[in-house]
Design an enzyme around this catalytic site. Structure first.
Site, short mmCIF file in Angstrom:
data_model
loop_
_atom_site.label_atom_id
_atom_site.label_comp_id
_atom_site.label_asym_id
_atom_site.label_seq_id
_atom_site.Cartn_x
_atom_site.Cartn_y
_atom_site.Cartn_z
N SER A 92 0.83 -1.21 0.00
CA SER A 92 0.00 0.00 0.00
C SER A 92 0.86 1.26 0.00
CB SER A 92 -0.91 0.02 1.23
OG SER A 92 -1.76 -1.09 1.24
N1 SAH Z 1 -0.93 -4.24 3.94
C1 SAH Z 1 -0.42 -4.84 2.73
C2 SAH Z 1 -1.48 -4.68 1.67
C3 SAH Z 1 -1.42 -5.69 0.65
S1 SAH Z 1 -2.66 -5.58 -0.60
C4 SAH Z 1 0.86 -4.17 2.29
O1 SAH Z 1 0.96 -2.95 2.39
O2 SAH Z 1 1.76 -4.86 1.80
C5 SAH Z 1 -3.99 -6.50 0.13
C6 SAH Z 1 -3.67 -7.85 0.64
O3 SAH Z 1 -4.91 -8.47 1.04
C7 SAH Z 1 -3.04 -8.80 -0.38
O4 SAH Z 1 -1.88 -9.36 0.17
C8 SAH Z 1 -4.13 -9.84 -0.62
O5 SAH Z 1 -3.62 -11.12 -0.93
C9 SAH Z 1 -4.86 -9.84 0.70
N2 SAH Z 1 -6.23 -10.36 0.63
C10 SAH Z 1 -7.13 -10.26 -0.38
N3 SAH Z 1 -8.29 -10.86 -0.06
C11 SAH Z 1 -8.12 -11.37 1.20
C12 SAH Z 1 -8.95 -12.12 2.09
N4 SAH Z 1 -10.20 -12.48 1.76
N5 SAH Z 1 -8.46 -12.46 3.30
C13 SAH Z 1 -7.19 -12.11 3.67
N6 SAH Z 1 -6.36 -11.39 2.87
C14 SAH Z 1 -6.80 -11.04 1.65
#
Ligand code: SAH
Length: 213
Positions: A64
């Site tokens: 993010s």
């Molecule tokens: N906080 C992280 C954001 C990653 S993007 C960072 O800054 O690196 C969002 C993340 O949510 C991804 O890794 C994706 O795989 C995860 N995600 C998507 N759907 C999900 C679900 N149903 N349960 C858990 N994680 C999920």
């Protein structure tokens, strides 16, 4: 990989940018100034690590944007030892911010590749989440509930009911709600069945997925 003076200098500029955009919480700004974001990204993007932008990581996901991380964290109003549930571990950058603020972090990720990679990587940097879970954020973590705060780092088409039920009274859920564009939403549990909702600006996240494909 190392954290050099050059990286530290770039990081201070990033802190200034995020502050300029309206983040006021000193603890959040200090965390961003401390965490070596370049180590959370694939080596091809190292030059971009201290721009205020989201970037691709493994499994078609993104790390993010720092401003977004700061905005969501500020809304959580974390106190030391607060029990926080994070949905979407991803690169672990947001997890590291939560750890810097002294939270006891439970982090859930549905992509096995990211769950494996990040749960190994973060402790190497000294960030010890209480628990990494390979699971589904729509369900949350019933057996560890209730939480002082829940943060969802993917765009949710609706607010999952299970997450509301896993908040302490007084607990805060920060969740971007919407399909292609999301409204940052803060929900505070005032009493067992009384929830107060506040809406903030628009953000763009990768979707919170409902299946494992
Ligand atoms: N906080 C992280 C954001 C990653 S993007 C960072 O800054 O690196 C969002 C993340 O949510 C991804 O890794 C994706 O795989 C995860 N995600 C998507 N759907 C999900 C679900 N149903 N349960 C858990 N994680 C999920």
């Amino acid at each position: 990989m190392k954290d050099t003076f050059k990286h530290q200098g770039m990081r201070q500029k990033l802190v200034a940018i995020v502050k300029d955009k309206g983040i006021k919480d000193d603890k959040v700004l200090t965390a961003i100034g401390k965490i070596p974001r370049h180590l959370f990204m694939d080596s091809g993007f190292l030059d971009h690590a201290y721009q205020d932008k989201a970037f691709p990581i493994a499994a078609d996901q993104t790390i993010s944007q720092p401003y977004t991380v700061a905005f969501q964290t500020e809304l959580l109003k974390i106190k030391r030892s607060d029990k926080i549930l994070e949905i979407g571990t991803g690169s672990g950058y947001q997890t590291a911010v939560l750890c810097e603020l002294g939270a006891e972090v439970y982090s859930v990720e549905r992509q096995h590749e990211l769950y494996k990679k990040t749960s190994k990587f973060l402790p190497k940097l000294g960030y010890r989440a209480k628990k990494f879970v390979f699971g589904d954020g729509y369900i949350g973590l019933e057996n560890e509930a209730p939480f002082d705060g829940i943060i969802v780092t993917a765009g949710a088409p609706f607010v999952p009911k299970a997450l509301l039920g896993q908040l302490k009274i007084g607990g805060r859920l920060v969740i971007p709600v919407g399909e292609s564009v999301q409204t940052m939403t803060l929900i505070i549990r005032k009493a067992a069945t009384d929830f107060e909702q506040h809406e903030f600006g628009e953000f763009r996240f990768v979707p919170l997925l409902e299946d494992r494909n």
